[in-house]
Enzyme design. Sequence first.
Site, PDB file in Angstrom:
ATOM      1  N   ASP A  11      42.603  51.435  25.540  1.00  0.00           N
ATOM      2  CA  ASP A  11      41.627  51.945  26.498  1.00  0.00           C
ATOM      3  C   ASP A  11      41.199  53.333  26.034  1.00  0.00           C
ATOM      4  O   ASP A  11      42.051  54.186  25.767  1.00  0.00           O
ATOM      5  CB  ASP A  11      42.240  52.048  27.888  1.00  0.00           C
ATOM      6  CG  ASP A  11      42.624  50.695  28.473  1.00  0.00           C
ATOM      7  OD1 ASP A  11      42.422  49.670  27.793  1.00  0.00           O
ATOM      8  OD2 ASP A  11      43.132  50.669  29.603  1.00  0.00           O
ATOM      9  N   ASP A 130      38.406  41.193  38.851  1.00  0.00           N
ATOM     10  CA  ASP A 130      39.381  42.177  39.334  1.00  0.00           C
ATOM     11  C   ASP A 130      39.674  41.857  40.797  1.00  0.00           C
ATOM     12  O   ASP A 130      38.775  41.917  41.647  1.00  0.00           O
ATOM     13  CB  ASP A 130      38.833  43.591  39.207  1.00  0.00           C
ATOM     14  CG  ASP A 130      38.646  44.018  37.762  1.00  0.00           C
ATOM     15  OD1 ASP A 130      39.207  43.349  36.874  1.00  0.00           O
ATOM     16  OD2 ASP A 130      37.941  45.014  37.532  1.00  0.00           O
TER      17      ASP A 130
END
Length: 290
Positions: A11, A130
């Site tokens: 990330d 999500d």
Amino acid sequence: MVPFTLLPAVDVSVGRAARVTGGDAASEADVGDALGAARAWQRDGADWLHLVDLDAAFGRGTNASLLRAIVADVDMQVQWSGGVHHDSVLDVALASGCDRVVVSTAALHDLDWCARVISEYGPRIAIALDVRIELLDDGTPDYRLAPRGGGGSFGGLWDTIRRLDTEGCSRYVITDVSRDGSLDGPNIDLYQSVTRVTGTPVIASGGIATLADLHALARIPSTPPSDRAPDRATGRAPDRAVHSGSLPGDSTTNRTRPVLEGAIVGKALYSGRFTLPAALARVAAEPGDD
């Protein structure tokens, strides 16, 4: 046996590798050089890399040039993610030469756009789902879609999967946001329920802390999709017999293609809970091996 794929994560925030917990930007922690991390996962045997632009995901900038450089540098298949919810970001990601782009949950406010990119780019597109699990007044779980970068709710998980399946989505990346970066273990019940609703391949994300967690995910069986959403009284999909043949789109014979085909691993690797070679060996074990 079809291999279970591990995707170590890098990330990227302000040009550095970082980790966040629970989708909360305030929890962000620097974990080092992003390109160095990607090269390390390659040396350790990864076939896939999950590469995330955190700044794009949180709507505060872009690391696209660095992500492009990482894609060009490594000899792995790369899954690009982070803030992909309109054409300009999608075009940049696809032009990088990455193998797959994860369209963000935020894009689900425009399901027609999602349907178009699924149709146009096929297996190069995965959709991020999500999930935030809330309890209703009667105590039953309600699975809602809400992007980690904020922006409200985008409907129920089960209805969205059915719509995207109808549009021909080739893959989902499903995260229980409450467990993202938590090291509390993956939500096995969630993924078991998903495999009863869809035959579309799924990549799990969130909560993985131990080798046993990975093995538990790898052993979730494939089941045929049901003709209805999970029961609201239990929050689970209806029980069905284990699917004994190939799922649609699978060219294999005499073996089951798992719906849950892989998992993204991040914080557990960065915090030293286990090594990537050990993880790869664990998920390669035959079902039933302990």
